[in-house]
Design a protein around this motif. Sequence first.
Motif, PDB file in Angstrom:
ATOM      1  N   PRO A  85       0.781  -1.227   0.000  1.00 55.55           N
ATOM      2  CA  PRO A  85       0.000   0.000   0.000  1.00 55.55           C
ATOM      3  C   PRO A  85       0.814   1.277   0.000  1.00 55.55           C
ATOM      4  N   GLY A  86       2.067   1.240   0.338  1.00 53.91           N
ATOM      5  CA  GLY A  86       2.858   2.459   0.398  1.00 53.91           C
ATOM      6  C   GLY A  86       3.258   2.996  -0.959  1.00 53.91           C
ATOM      7  N   ARG A  87       2.896   2.311  -2.030  1.00 55.76           N
ATOM      8  CA  ARG A  87       3.322   2.706  -3.367  1.00 55.76           C
ATOM      9  C   ARG A  87       2.259   3.571  -4.006  1.00 55.76           C
ATOM     10  N   SER A  88       2.676   4.694  -4.537  1.00 59.84           N
ATOM     11  CA  SER A  88       1.769   5.538  -5.305  1.00 59.84           C
ATOM     12  C   SER A  88       2.535   6.093  -6.483  1.00 59.84           C
ATOM     13  N   ALA A  89       1.825   6.466  -7.505  1.00 55.89           N
ATOM     14  CA  ALA A  89       2.455   6.915  -8.743  1.00 55.89           C
ATOM     15  C   ALA A  89       3.350   8.118  -8.500  1.00 55.89           C
ATOM     16  N   GLY A  90       4.594   8.003  -8.881  1.00 59.31           N
ATOM     17  CA  GLY A  90       5.537   9.101  -8.797  1.00 59.31           C
ATOM     18  C   GLY A  90       6.120   9.349  -7.420  1.00 59.31           C
ATOM     19  N   LYS A  91       5.674   8.639  -6.400  1.00 60.50           N
ATOM     20  CA  LYS A  91       6.177   8.861  -5.047  1.00 60.50           C
ATOM     21  C   LYS A  91       6.887   7.606  -4.569  1.00 60.50           C
ATOM     22  N   ARG A  92       8.161   7.755  -4.190  1.00 60.52           N
ATOM     23  CA  ARG A  92       8.949   6.617  -3.744  1.00 60.52           C
ATOM     24  C   ARG A  92       9.261   6.771  -2.270  1.00 60.52           C
ATOM     25  N   PRO A  93       8.774   5.851  -1.430  1.00 62.04           N
ATOM     26  CA  PRO A  93       9.101   5.938  -0.011  1.00 62.04           C
ATOM     27  C   PRO A  93      10.569   5.619   0.200  1.00 62.04           C
ATOM     28  N   PRO A  94      11.129   6.047   1.309  1.00 63.87           N
ATOM     29  CA  PRO A  94      12.545   5.763   1.552  1.00 63.87           C
ATOM     30  C   PRO A  94      12.801   4.267   1.728  1.00 63.87           C
ATOM     31  N   VAL A  95      14.022   3.863   1.454  1.00 65.64           N
ATOM     32  CA  VAL A  95      14.420   2.473   1.637  1.00 65.64           C
ATOM     33  C   VAL A  95      14.391   2.179   3.132  1.00 65.64           C
ATOM     34  N   ARG A  96      13.831   1.039   3.487  1.00 64.40           N
ATOM     35  CA  ARG A  96      13.731   0.678   4.893  1.00 64.40           C
ATOM     36  C   ARG A  96      14.993  -0.024   5.359  1.00 64.40           C
ATOM     37  N   ILE A  97      15.288   0.120   6.643  1.00 64.31           N
ATOM     38  CA  ILE A  97      16.476  -0.489   7.237  1.00 64.31           C
ATOM     39  C   ILE A  97      16.442  -2.008   7.094  1.00 64.31           C
ATOM     40  N   ASP A  98      15.281  -2.629   7.282  1.00 62.93           N
ATOM     41  CA  ASP A  98      15.222  -4.087   7.176  1.00 62.93           C
ATOM     42  C   ASP A  98      15.568  -4.568   5.769  1.00 62.93           C
ATOM     43  N   THR A  99      15.210  -3.779   4.761  1.00 61.32           N
ATOM     44  CA  THR A  99      15.586  -4.114   3.384  1.00 61.32           C
ATOM     45  C   THR A  99      17.102  -4.059   3.231  1.00 61.32           C
ATOM     46  N   LEU A 100      17.719  -3.017   3.770  1.00 58.17           N
ATOM     47  CA  LEU A 100      19.172  -2.872   3.670  1.00 58.17           C
ATOM     48  C   LEU A 100      19.886  -3.957   4.464  1.00 58.17           C
ATOM     49  N   LEU A 101      19.354  -4.321   5.618  1.00 58.05           N
ATOM     50  CA  LEU A 101      19.948  -5.405   6.401  1.00 58.05           C
ATOM     51  C   LEU A 101      19.900  -6.729   5.640  1.00 58.05           C
ATOM     52  N   ARG A 102      18.775  -7.000   4.966  1.00 58.79           N
ATOM     53  CA  ARG A 102      18.684  -8.226   4.154  1.00 58.79           C
ATOM     54  C   ARG A 102      19.690  -8.199   3.010  1.00 58.79           C
ATOM     55  N   ARG A 103      19.813  -7.063   2.355  1.00 60.53           N
ATOM     56  CA  ARG A 103      20.723  -6.948   1.208  1.00 60.53           C
ATOM     57  C   ARG A 103      22.186  -7.150   1.618  1.00 60.53           C
ATOM     58  N   THR A 104      22.546  -6.691   2.808  1.00 55.99           N
ATOM     59  CA  THR A 104      23.949  -6.746   3.235  1.00 55.99           C
ATOM     60  C   THR A 104      24.267  -7.975   4.079  1.00 55.99           C
ATOM     61  N   ALA A 105      23.297  -8.853   4.282  1.00 53.14           N
ATOM     62  CA  ALA A 105      23.511 -10.042   5.108  1.00 53.14           C
ATOM     63  C   ALA A 105      24.589 -10.943   4.507  1.00 53.14           C
TER      64      ALA A 105
END
Length: 188
Positions: A85-105
């Motif tokens: 639900p956080g997605r809307s046209a033209g608006k990008r929410p900030p990257v979440r910490i949990d996403t970055l933690l998964r990426r750098t695991a």
Amino acid sequence: MLPESTNGTEGTSGGGLAVPMAWLCAEYLADEVLRTAALVAPGSLEYRAGLQALALTVHLSEDTDRSDGSGGADGTPGPDGAGGPGRSAGKRPPVRIDTLLRRTAYDRPWPSWVEQGLAARLAADGEGPDLALARTAWRSLRDTWVRAADLDGPTADDPGTPVDEKDQVWLPAWKLGLPLAHLSLYLC
């Protein structure tokens, strides 16, 4: 904010070069996280490796997590689930910490994810100033070798054994920067 500032002109900033705002924002965020965690001295080789690894992760996570509803290139869901639900046209929410933690695991294929992300950006947008800086950071992390403690040594078989810092090996800078980035994110 647009990925590149055009300062009101068509494609360039005041008739000069476009400003790589997306990369500069990612690098600023990475610097703030590393300084807050205070694990290594700013300006050190370790700090620079962590800064570049985290900036690349932030920069590419913004693209791959929001490019479509399916999530990232490695199959991880987007920041709100699968295109939630956080997605809307033209608006990008900030990257979440949990996403970055998964990426750098540790167990993630980070180098191949970075190369795929850079290739996808090149195919989609062509060579721009943000991509040029991201590619330079990746080349630096991949091609710079440092002598450091063997993080993949005998302790991989026995997770309870501490790393012997006297047992040093040559490794690419990303192998030093990525764990630093992950730990810094975890501490912040």
